[in-house]
Write an enzyme that holds these catalytic residues in place. Structure first.
Site, PDB file in Angstrom:
ATOM      1  N   LYS A  87       0.813  -1.219   0.000  1.00 36.04           N
ATOM      2  CA  LYS A  87       0.000   0.000   0.000  1.00 36.04           C
ATOM      3  C   LYS A  87       0.849   1.273   0.000  1.00 36.04           C
ATOM      4  CE  LYS A  87      -4.366  -1.545   2.012  1.00 36.04           C
ATOM      5  NZ  LYS A  87      -5.362  -1.259   3.084  1.00 36.04           N
TER       6      LYS A  87
ATOM      7  N   ASP B 186     -10.659   2.690   1.954  1.00 32.98           N
ATOM      8  CA  ASP B 186     -10.888   2.021   3.241  1.00 32.98           C
ATOM      9  C   ASP B 186     -11.845   2.817   4.126  1.00 32.98           C
ATOM     10  OD1 ASP B 186      -9.390  -0.265   2.802  1.00 32.98           O
ATOM     11  OD2 ASP B 186      -7.548   0.595   3.609  1.00 32.98           O
TER      12      ASP B 186
END
Length: 265
Positions: free
Chosen positions: A67, A103
């Site tokens: 990420k 997210d």
């Protein structure tokens, strides 16, 4: 020409993203494919991103441990991804790479689905952890109007997150007052669920197992719980739209995921 997207991480065999996106692709009748990619290291992940930049892929969802690398390789970074310090969504267009983080959107979608009575505005919220997932949660919950505090075993990381996002570091009384406690740790948190208020909501970002020890303790105490699978599906929706240009069709992907996980609905 078929549109190709996918998810990249290591390990990746456990990922439910191909199942979720594949079900939506089939229901929408798209000429598209969503695959799992397991680059062995950051160099191979960078090569995969280069393939996308060259037109071989439409986009990638990104999971651990890539990420941070996803953010670094992007040409254009959303404010949300910048705040999180990581990206779980890359979109390739005209030789450029756009990074975002969904997210936080997934977390809010999960709360809306499984704890619809929860009002976040002006309410105290405790986030356990200080990594990228905790940052995404803190940013989304603060934007939703909550009074956010973070608690982490390493106080320095919690203080850095709090300073970056203008939220608070949790004090001794924070858990007892929290309307929502979010576990963004990979391990079960060390928190006394019995000391929480009777109307508190517990959320765990982990979905394997679906009912984590943290959520099981909350459920046993009569508290409302929100699981990580709802968040996974919630963050997948904006990704699907970004990749394929249409909203996900109304398919019960949760039931499909539960069957694979071997969990009861």
């Amino acid at each position: 020409m078929s549109v190709v997207a996918g998810v990249a991480g290591q390990p990746i065999a456990h990922s439910l993203s191909p199942l979720i996106h594949g079900a939506w692709i089939a229901a929408a009748g798209l000429d598209a494919d969503y695959r799992a990619f397991g680059p062995a290291d950051e160099a191979r992940f960078a090569a995969l991103v280069a393939e996308g930049r060259a037109g071989g892929l439409r986009g990638l969802n990104v999971t651990a441990p890539f990420k941070a690398a996803a953010l670094a390789l992007a040409d254009q970074v959303s404010e949300t991804a910048r705040i999180c310090g990581s990206a779980n969504l890359l979109v390739f267009e005209d030789g450029r790479v756009r990074a975002d983080s969904t997210d936080g959107a997934g977390l809010l979608a999960a709360l809306a689905e499984q704890a619809p009575a929860l009002d976040l505005s002006g309410r105290p919220v405790l986030i356990l952890g200080a990594g990228g997932a905790a940052r995404a949660a803190a940013a989304a919950l603060k934007a939703a109007g909550a009074e956010v505090s973070v608690l982490n075993r390493t106080a320095e990381r919690a203080e850095r997150l709090a300073a970056d996002l203008s939220v608070a570091v949790a004090g001794p009384e924070t858990a007892a007052e929290a309307a929502l406690v979010v576990n963004a740790l990979s391990a079960p948190p060390e928190i006394d669920v019995g000391a929480l208020r009777g109307d508190a909501v517990l959320m765990d970002m982990t979905y394997k197992p679906l009912l984590t020890p943290f959520l099981a303790a909350g459920r046993a105490g009569g508290l409302t719980t929100v699981d990580g699978l709802a968040m996974l599906i919630g963050q997948a929706r904006p990704s699907f739209q970004a990749f394929f240009g249409v909203e996900p069709p109304p398919v019960d992907v949760r039931a499909l995921a539960l069957a694979v996980l071997g969990e009861a609905a």
